[in-house]
Design a protein around this motif. Structure first.
Motif, PDB file in Angstrom:
ATOM      1  N   VAL A  77       0.817  -1.215   0.000  1.00 14.61           N
ATOM      2  CA  VAL A  77       0.000   0.000   0.000  1.00 14.61           C
ATOM      3  C   VAL A  77       0.854   1.271   0.000  1.00 14.61           C
ATOM      4  O   VAL A  77       0.589   2.196  -0.782  1.00 14.61           O
ATOM      5  CB  VAL A  77      -0.973  -0.006   1.204  1.00 14.61           C
ATOM      6  CG1 VAL A  77      -1.697   1.315   1.331  1.00 14.61           C
ATOM      7  CG2 VAL A  77      -1.956  -1.146   1.071  1.00 14.61           C
ATOM      8  N   LEU A  78       1.852   1.342   0.856  1.00 11.65           N
ATOM      9  CA  LEU A  78       2.649   2.572   0.958  1.00 11.65           C
ATOM     10  C   LEU A  78       3.391   2.935  -0.332  1.00 11.65           C
ATOM     11  O   LEU A  78       3.385   4.103  -0.731  1.00 11.65           O
ATOM     12  CB  LEU A  78       3.609   2.483   2.142  1.00 11.65           C
ATOM     13  CG  LEU A  78       2.940   2.498   3.514  1.00 11.65           C
ATOM     14  CD1 LEU A  78       3.986   2.321   4.614  1.00 11.65           C
ATOM     15  CD2 LEU A  78       2.147   3.759   3.733  1.00 11.65           C
ATOM     16  N   PRO A  79       4.037   2.001  -1.040  1.00 11.02           N
ATOM     17  CA  PRO A  79       4.639   2.379  -2.323  1.00 11.02           C
ATOM     18  C   PRO A  79       3.623   2.841  -3.365  1.00 11.02           C
ATOM     19  O   PRO A  79       3.908   3.753  -4.148  1.00 11.02           O
ATOM     20  CB  PRO A  79       5.349   1.109  -2.782  1.00 11.02           C
ATOM     21  CG  PRO A  79       5.637   0.377  -1.539  1.00 11.02           C
ATOM     22  CD  PRO A  79       4.474   0.670  -0.638  1.00 11.02           C
ATOM     23  N   LEU A  80       2.443   2.222  -3.385  1.00 16.34           N
ATOM     24  CA  LEU A  80       1.412   2.676  -4.325  1.00 16.34           C
ATOM     25  C   LEU A  80       0.977   4.100  -4.018  1.00 16.34           C
ATOM     26  O   LEU A  80       0.839   4.933  -4.921  1.00 16.34           O
ATOM     27  CB  LEU A  80       0.204   1.742  -4.284  1.00 16.34           C
ATOM     28  CG  LEU A  80       0.398   0.379  -4.922  1.00 16.34           C
ATOM     29  CD1 LEU A  80      -0.838  -0.489  -4.702  1.00 16.34           C
ATOM     30  CD2 LEU A  80       0.693   0.517  -6.395  1.00 16.34           C
ATOM     31  N   VAL A  81       0.776   4.391  -2.740  1.00 15.76           N
ATOM     32  CA  VAL A  81       0.381   5.745  -2.342  1.00 15.76           C
ATOM     33  C   VAL A  81       1.491   6.739  -2.666  1.00 15.76           C
ATOM     34  O   VAL A  81       1.233   7.839  -3.155  1.00 15.76           O
ATOM     35  CB  VAL A  81       0.021   5.777  -0.839  1.00 15.76           C
ATOM     36  CG1 VAL A  81      -0.166   7.186  -0.355  1.00 15.76           C
ATOM     37  CG2 VAL A  81      -1.227   4.955  -0.589  1.00 15.76           C
ATOM     38  N   THR A  82       2.738   6.352  -2.422  1.00 10.00           N
ATOM     39  CA  THR A  82       3.867   7.230  -2.733  1.00 10.00           C
ATOM     40  C   THR A  82       3.931   7.513  -4.230  1.00 10.00           C
ATOM     41  O   THR A  82       4.113   8.658  -4.646  1.00 10.00           O
ATOM     42  CB  THR A  82       5.183   6.579  -2.273  1.00 10.00           C
ATOM     43  OG1 THR A  82       5.112   6.329  -0.878  1.00 10.00           O
ATOM     44  CG2 THR A  82       6.362   7.478  -2.565  1.00 10.00           C
ATOM     45  N   GLY A  83       3.796   6.477  -5.035  1.00 10.48           N
ATOM     46  CA  GLY A  83       3.831   6.660  -6.487  1.00 10.48           C
ATOM     47  C   GLY A  83       2.699   7.539  -6.986  1.00 10.48           C
ATOM     48  O   GLY A  83       2.904   8.416  -7.832  1.00 10.48           O
ATOM     49  N   ILE A  84       1.507   7.337  -6.465  1.00  4.53           N
ATOM     50  CA  ILE A  84       0.365   8.158  -6.870  1.00  4.53           C
ATOM     51  C   ILE A  84       0.574   9.607  -6.459  1.00  4.53           C
ATOM     52  O   ILE A  84       0.336  10.526  -7.248  1.00  4.53           O
ATOM     53  CB  ILE A  84      -0.942   7.598  -6.268  1.00  4.53           C
ATOM     54  CG1 ILE A  84      -1.293   6.273  -6.928  1.00  4.53           C
ATOM     55  CG2 ILE A  84      -2.088   8.592  -6.408  1.00  4.53           C
ATOM     56  CD1 ILE A  84      -2.394   5.509  -6.238  1.00  4.53           C
ATOM     57  N   GLU A  85       1.042   9.821  -5.242  1.00  2.48           N
ATOM     58  CA  GLU A  85       1.233  11.185  -4.761  1.00  2.48           C
ATOM     59  C   GLU A  85       2.300  11.919  -5.565  1.00  2.48           C
ATOM     60  O   GLU A  85       2.108  13.074  -5.960  1.00  2.48           O
ATOM     61  CB  GLU A  85       1.619  11.167  -3.288  1.00  2.48           C
ATOM     62  CG  GLU A  85       1.774  12.552  -2.703  1.00  2.48           C
ATOM     63  CD  GLU A  85       2.071  12.529  -1.218  1.00  2.48           C
ATOM     64  OE1 GLU A  85       2.241  13.626  -0.665  1.00  2.48           O
ATOM     65  OE2 GLU A  85       2.130  11.449  -0.628  1.00  2.48           O
TER      66      GLU A  85
END
Length: 63
Positions: free
Chosen positions: A46-54
């Protein structure tokens, strides 16, 4: 659009490697129980996906 997709891919991959390494080192050093293993497994996705989206969303596109 392609530039943002590439940026998402690069930042997500880098973030995943960093978070997975930190969690692996922590688990080897401190040990963990089943609940921490579940949280850690979910967080490394979850955290890498959120980082990439942000980063892809907030990146100032000056082309």
């Amino acid at each position: 659009m392609v530039r943002r997709a590439l940026l998402f891919s690069v930042t997500s991959s880098a973030s995943y490697l960093l978070i997975a390494t930190v969690f692996a080192i922590f688990c080897m050093a401190a040990g963990h129980n089943t609940m921490e293993m579940i949280y850690g497994g979910a967080a490394t996705i979850v955290l890498p996906l959120v980082t990439g989206i942000e980063v892809a969303w907030l990146w100032n596109d000056r082309s």
